[in-house]
Design an enzyme around this catalytic site. Sequence first.
Site, PDB file in Angstrom:
ATOM      1  N   LYS A  12       0.875  -1.172   0.000  1.00  0.00           N
ATOM      2  CA  LYS A  12       0.000   0.000   0.000  1.00  0.00           C
ATOM      3  C   LYS A  12       0.918   1.229   0.000  1.00  0.00           C
ATOM      4  O   LYS A  12       1.540   1.544   1.013  1.00  0.00           O
ATOM      5  CB  LYS A  12      -0.908  -0.052   1.238  1.00  0.00           C
ATOM      6  N   GLY A  40       6.147   5.682   8.596  1.00  0.00           N
ATOM      7  CA  GLY A  40       5.245   6.834   8.541  1.00  0.00           C
ATOM      8  C   GLY A  40       5.131   7.480   9.904  1.00  0.00           C
ATOM      9  O   GLY A  40       6.062   7.430  10.710  1.00  0.00           O
ATOM     10  N   SER A  41       3.964   8.062  10.162  1.00  0.00           N
ATOM     11  CA  SER A  41       3.813   8.861  11.381  1.00  0.00           C
ATOM     12  C   SER A  41       3.645   7.994  12.629  1.00  0.00           C
ATOM     13  O   SER A  41       3.234   6.834  12.558  1.00  0.00           O
ATOM     14  CB  SER A  41       2.587   9.768  11.245  1.00  0.00           C
ATOM     15  N   GLY A  92       1.408   4.605  13.181  1.00  0.00           N
ATOM     16  CA  GLY A  92       2.192   3.451  13.643  1.00  0.00           C
ATOM     17  C   GLY A  92       1.633   2.870  14.931  1.00  0.00           C
ATOM     18  O   GLY A  92       1.499   1.648  15.083  1.00  0.00           O
ATOM     19  N   CYS A 106      12.864  11.242   7.945  1.00  0.00           N
ATOM     20  CA  CYS A 106      12.754  11.006   9.387  1.00  0.00           C
ATOM     21  C   CYS A 106      14.132  10.992  10.020  1.00  0.00           C
ATOM     22  O   CYS A 106      14.255  11.096  11.233  1.00  0.00           O
ATOM     23  CB  CYS A 106      11.967   9.744   9.691  1.00  0.00           C
ATOM     24  N   GLN A 158       1.306  19.708   4.608  1.00  0.00           N
ATOM     25  CA  GLN A 158       2.664  19.692   5.158  1.00  0.00           C
ATOM     26  C   GLN A 158       3.228  21.114   5.208  1.00  0.00           C
ATOM     27  O   GLN A 158       3.869  21.510   6.178  1.00  0.00           O
ATOM     28  CB  GLN A 158       3.548  18.771   4.312  1.00  0.00           C
ATOM     29  N   GLU A 180       8.640  16.814  16.092  1.00  0.00           N
ATOM     30  CA  GLU A 180       9.120  16.629  14.718  1.00  0.00           C
ATOM     31  C   GLU A 180       8.370  17.594  13.805  1.00  0.00           C
ATOM     32  O   GLU A 180       7.156  17.713  13.888  1.00  0.00           O
ATOM     33  CB  GLU A 180       8.875  15.193  14.256  1.00  0.00           C
TER      34      GLU A 180
HETATM   35  C1  UN1 Z   1      17.916   8.228   4.632  1.00  0.00           C
HETATM   36  O1  UN1 Z   1      18.187   9.052   5.514  1.00  0.00           O
HETATM   37  O2  UN1 Z   1      18.696   7.987   3.699  1.00  0.00           O
HETATM   38  O3  UN1 Z   1      11.470   8.042   6.074  1.00  0.00           O
HETATM   39  C2  UN1 Z   1      16.701   7.419   4.662  1.00  0.00           C
HETATM   40  C3  UN1 Z   1      12.637   8.314   6.308  1.00  0.00           C
HETATM   41  C4  UN1 Z   1      13.548   7.184   6.727  1.00  0.00           C
HETATM   42  C5  UN1 Z   1      14.555   6.879   5.692  1.00  0.00           C
HETATM   43  C6  UN1 Z   1      15.744   7.765   5.750  1.00  0.00           C
HETATM   44  N1  UN1 Z   1      12.735   6.022   6.969  1.00  0.00           N
HETATM   45  O4  UN1 Z   1      13.043   9.449   6.195  1.00  0.00           O
END
Ligand code: UN1
Length: 481
Positions: free
Chosen positions: A173, A226-227, A231, A282, A329, A383
């Site tokens: 998905k 994801g968020s 999660g 992230c 966003q 965040e």
């Molecule tokens: C990276 O820093 O190269 O969603 C990848 C994200 C992370 C992946 C980071 N799960 O930003």
Amino acid sequence: MPELFRNYINGEWVESGAVFENRNPARTDEVVGLFARGAAGDMVCAAAAAEAAFPSWAAMNPPARGAYLYRAADILEKRFEQIAAEMTREEGKTLPESKGEVRRSINIFRYFAGEGSRLAGLQTPSERERVHTFSIRKPLGVAGLITPWNFPIAIPAWKIAPALVCGNTVVLKPASAAPLCAWRMVEALVEAGIPKGVVNFVAGPGGELGSALLSAPPLKAVSFTGSCAIGNWLHQEASKRRIRIQLEMGGKNPAIILSDADLNTAVETTVNGAFFATGQRCTATSRAIVEEGIYDRFVEALVERTRRLKVGDGLQPGIDVGPAIDEAQLETVLRYIETGKREGARLAQGGRRLTEGSYAGGYFVEPTIFTDVTEEMTIAREEIFGPVLSVMRARDYEDAVRMANDTPFGLSASIQTSNISRAFDYIYRAETGLVMVNLPSAGIEYQVPFGGTKDSSFGPKEQGPAALEFYTDYKTVYLKY
Ligand code: UN1
């Protein structure tokens, strides 16, 4: 009329009646594609198809499964330029960033294809005479993969490749904001001849499809990026049925800058970590924790360097920072900027939405630096997921470590120092799953474990050999000879 991209269920490309649009965040009048809007019933069919395909896929020898991944990698490579441009158009990151991500995904496919010829189990001595013990890896069954928009092909790739090579069948998905690159990946697998039902792709609304997936009886595992809110909800649903789960969620990643750091390196890595990919990673650096002795020099150089970043449509040459993914966003980012100002942080750079001229049609915001940010401020704690950096002052190394760890998140951390002893001290004390020394907090490789601690992650790590721990179970054999 934009092209229609259908879902892929049980070896067929299917429409669902309704469609949704995938728009370019740099030019919102451009529709990149129309996607079939899957519904709960599509998820049920996809899970059933994956269940039916599982026995023969699991019985195939692993190198033969790997061969499909090698073929799909070759197909992706032939479309390298096309997919990279499509990624920039659907997600907004710059073309060089998109190319890097497509390259990474091809490498991920090849790495896990090779895992087909390894897939090592365990072999240990028995306590008993003439007894041989060993443990082999077995696939789990149907795996659900739920992926975000910010890495539209790399994250789908690093979930689907290990899932498949281990012998699982999958339902993918993708994020509605950027589903095309995941669709291209599935297209490559289909062209590589992947047997019917082994890979299923259902795009559409997250709530409806997520609920249908989590309540589909064949589901055995779910991997999500994801968020935190979604999660945590998935975790609750999964635990009701003892579905194996892997969650990669938020971060509030620190970069510690010590007085003995190389100033240029510290500035470059911080700018990269905070602003590249529009801060929509992230693993992005969102707190620069700077030791007193270098604070003023660092801030001055950082602001000067950030001022030179070019914001714009990532398809144009020379652009460093693309748009936010969508209006919601963008609004979130602007709201955090207002909060930062209100709570008394000093706005040292940026802070505005860009709307003039070529910016008019997109969701652009200036790379933004707040200085003199203190620990209780919202922009030091939550965040943001945009190009906003909070610079904080630390008295000394100990103070910096304390501040860096003072967060519910624990994904990535960076330290800039020329003192190897300090670097190692921090490596052991950082409450994160990733530590980067003299490197940006973001920018990971596929052959090593990836994931965080605390509220950032849950379950076995992704990528590298660790991925096998999530996508397989051991079966242990005791054999008397
Ligand atoms: C990276 O820093 O190269 O969603 C990848 C994200 C992370 C992946 C980071 N799960 O930003």
